[in-house]
Enzyme design. Structure first.
Site, short mmCIF file in Angstrom:
data_model
loop_
_atom_site.label_atom_id
_atom_site.label_comp_id
_atom_site.label_asym_id
_atom_site.label_seq_id
_atom_site.Cartn_x
_atom_site.Cartn_y
_atom_site.Cartn_z
N GLY A 1 0.80 -1.22 0.00
CA GLY A 1 0.00 0.00 0.00
C GLY A 1 0.83 1.27 0.00
O GLY A 1 1.98 1.28 -0.42
N LEU B 1 -4.29 -5.71 -4.59
CA LEU B 1 -3.29 -4.64 -4.51
C LEU B 1 -1.93 -5.16 -4.05
O LEU B 1 -1.80 -5.75 -2.98
CB LEU B 1 -3.78 -3.55 -3.54
CG LEU B 1 -2.84 -2.33 -3.43
CD1 LEU B 1 -2.75 -1.58 -4.75
CD2 LEU B 1 -3.28 -1.41 -2.31
N ASP B 2 -0.90 -4.93 -4.86
CA ASP B 2 0.49 -5.28 -4.53
C ASP B 2 0.67 -6.77 -4.24
O ASP B 2 1.62 -7.15 -3.54
CB ASP B 2 1.00 -4.45 -3.34
CG ASP B 2 1.03 -2.97 -3.64
OD1 ASP B 2 1.16 -2.61 -4.82
OD2 ASP B 2 0.90 -2.16 -2.70
N ALA B 3 -0.22 -7.59 -4.76
CA ALA B 3 -0.16 -9.02 -4.47
C ALA B 3 0.06 -9.87 -5.71
O ALA B 3 0.00 -11.09 -5.65
CB ALA B 3 -1.42 -9.45 -3.74
#
Lengths: 282, 282, 282, 282
Positions: B199, B225-227
């Site tokens: 994040g 998100l960001d995964a």
């Protein structure tokens, strides 16, 4: 299931990979690993392959492989039984950090290897060998007795069918007597980032030069001092606050890890050597 | 000489490698690179192969390969013409360090890619785009106009036959509109060592947690998100003397190198994605 | 608030730190940073100190400091006004990666420095200088015109009150003409892990030697080629799959970061030089 | 010569450094090391100082220092006799790699520490303790006996005047019983790059996430699981070819080095803790 590792090299030619993989398939083998490298400068093709067979005869595989492929492509090749543990002789002197490290890994099953004995030119590390139940031979080395000592070392290695030798901070220069019997099979750990600081006292030289990074290098021993094929290297950051003793202490950690890494590559038959350089298949 | 890259994956089965290499040989191809990986957990076989052909028709190769191999092994596969430059869209915001870095590499020929345009939600970096003679589209994004803006972005990408998108510190969250059109083809750079500090404001979080190492991660964008699948990561040592600004400055170097590394892997078709993880053939 | 940086060195003696910190306190200064190093081999004491003053006269501070401390301890010392931006001359040749990198950092405010001009022996990089609005002087260098060229370079440096020179892959050997005028003030980037691979074509040498790690080194230029005090070094892992071109590409990233790091240390007056070695206060 | 280490912290104020160094000088001490850090966010001043005295009384130094400085600046402070070896309790479980590593360093004199005993909840590592001649206490831990077991552990620590505790892959969660008695004096090694992969089985999580770098973190134990002040971290590159077992094997090397590094910082009184973060004076 039988499992073998093949290492092949020859002049780069069309159709080698297809021919070899075909041969494996025709012999009911299943390829579980294949990797290859072409040295464009030398025009040399290298391949490492692992294969599983339900029924397998080493004898007949060797003879078939030779008649079908080796002659056609003028290959040099090696075959290994994956289940067969290589036999490693350990040479040490007075420093104990690499010895402890390797025996700890050996004990925990990290190293797929047998260690029939440890040789040292000093008696200091005998208790460590004993605590790990490994025979320890004290073979003193002086200028005058060097030839004799190496003959004794070689005799022990032969008797135990040693596959390769590890110089775990063995502080003696090894001569042709051993090198010619174990070409690219003697692994040394040098306490510098080669080719910087060849020879004795590299940490003192690193201190004097004021480098900001020190290193360690594991390589096969050749007759050129510290100039053999490099198997593994690692480095660590240092600063002006490091005394020579600090460099030595930090360096010990590098030496342990780099030597263990090189040994693992060798044990797993991941290394091929050409032109004084290594190919490390991952 | 025509040169192609093949990426193949399927359930692990006996004889795949032999069948494929055979097929290449029968079509008068010379394999110049082969690497494979078996995911034992998933029982999935992946292979990357480069081959040269004197005479080559993409059409007939595809049709033959499909009828001979794809059906037999239930393969999923991709084929690339090695000479064909992928087309990359660059999305940026206000930070210029990744943009300068990528355009510098592009200019010097380090990146085998075409960059038909740069998109930004701000006008700040327009002069940089101009100094490299690359068209720059200013597409502002607000909460209310986001859908519209993405439609515009998508339209541009389609018009230019964009193969993949790079978010070079583009500070907006990208939605399904783009992700579904470019699955595993949108590369982001996240300024932390994922999965730590997901994040916003990861350097602030790293400062607060007192970590001794910071990192950067490049990954494919998924709806989590960001995964998404990690392509490349790198780290740098820091200490208590680093302010948040120092962390940010140090991090910029990581971001530049990690993003460029990921892009190079992608451009060279070295990446395969399974199960939200990447295989990077070296 | 006025802020100064002091660098002091002298023979190691009892009471230096107390005397200096006392002096600062008696002059109503507040010490905001202090670090010191004692070189036990040379018996030399070095200190770096930052201090803030509400009222400050450089003139009178210098004269007081000299009469109270410098004579007593036989100190060598330097004082810097922290707010004063050093003036840096950039020397380049044909390679653009370090130039782009440094100008990008300069532009974003990462480097606390003025760059009055760029000098090159070729015209290739002029457009880059222009896009950053920095004057570019093309001073060709041949064997016959070298002395003349250096005289011209020196003249420019003098006219612009240059504090230090950065050789950003400037492919010429610099002579005493410049070195004697800027002792420990000419920063070079060498594309190897010094002291390995001194001189020309280090990546070619690294490839030939088969190293598993490559490096870059930034150092002050002395009359001994590539043997000056090392300011910063960094390394990256490589493998047998790297061609010489791959080594060069990977090396560019190292060169950029290592040179920028060294420049930042120098700009922030964090470097002291003794006995051909640097102390880098963190 | 007597040698002491001072650690001081207080609200940042003008004149602290001068006052302290003055005090040392007035007591005929020679400062051989000084370093300081100001946390601008917290407005806290920290200093570490080493000083030599020809004649020294700990009693009178403490009393003078308190009356002259501690009250004035509202300091918190610690003083250590540099010659006094700290006493370290080692807690282990079944993994032997950190134990071998630490005892090897201890044996070779690398760690300036006494190890009065080793505690384990299993009997497996007893032979290792014996081979190094260190008393080994087997204190089994079950859910029901945990409180009792910790009481026994604490009793042993008290009896031997233990200064700090090292959890060398001790696989139990330690409770307030110990933590409150040894605040910032229990050092743990966690086998991930914190704050990523908190809790059990971090290598399994790392494998699942497909990270390209793994890490290890040494930190002081607080009541928040794996959330205490970080002392040291290190990382290593991995790839898709690494199985979970490979990650674990590679991780062992990180764990050994990171734990040893943290212990050395602690032993040399180089660590100060504020606000759940460490300052590591170099």
């Amino acid at each position: 299931m039988n499992r073998i590792t093949l290492q092949i090299h020859c002049k780069d030619q069309t159709g080698i990979i297809a021919s070899v993989t075909n041969f494996i398939a025709n012999n009911n083998g299943n390829i579980v690993y294949i990797d290859q490298h072409v040295d464009r400068e030398q025009d040399i093709f290298c391949m490492r392959l692992e294969s599983e067979f339900k029924a397998f005869s080493m004898e007949s595989f060797k003879s078939n492989f030779t008649s079908v492929l080796v002659e056609k492509f003028k290959m040099k090749w090696r075959i290994y039984d994956v289940e067969e543990k290589p036999k490693m002789a350990l040479f040490v002197s007075k420093y104990d950090h690499c010895l402890y490290d390797l025996l700890g890994r050996y004990n925990s099953g990290e190293l797929f290897v047998e260690i029939p004995f440890i040789i040292s030119n000093h008696n200091n590390l005998k208790p460590i060998a004993e605590s790990f139940n490994i025979p320890f031979y004290h073979i003193p080395v002086t200028k005058d007795t060097k030839a004799e000592a190496e003959a004794q070392q070689l005799k022990l290695c032969k008797e135990h069918n040693i596959n390769f030798i590890v110089l775990a901070r063995y502080m003696q220069i090894v001569t042709n007597t051993l090198i010619n019997e174990y070409p690219n099979k003697i692994i040394n750990i040098h306490h510098s980032f080669l080719p910087a600081f060849i020879g004795a006292k590299p940490y003192h030289s690193a201190f004097k030069r004021g480098v900001k990074i020190i290193g360690a290098t594991s390589h096969y021993v050749t007759t050129d001092l510290d100039a053999g094929p490099i198997i593994a290297q690692d480095v660590a950051s240092v600063s002006h606050t490091y005394s020579i003793e600090d460099l030595i202490a930090k360096g010990r950690d590098l030496e342990k890890i780099v030597l263990a890494t090189a040994i693992k590559h060798h044990i797993n038959r991941k290394v091929m050597v050409f032109n004084n350089k290594t190919i490390i298949f991952s």
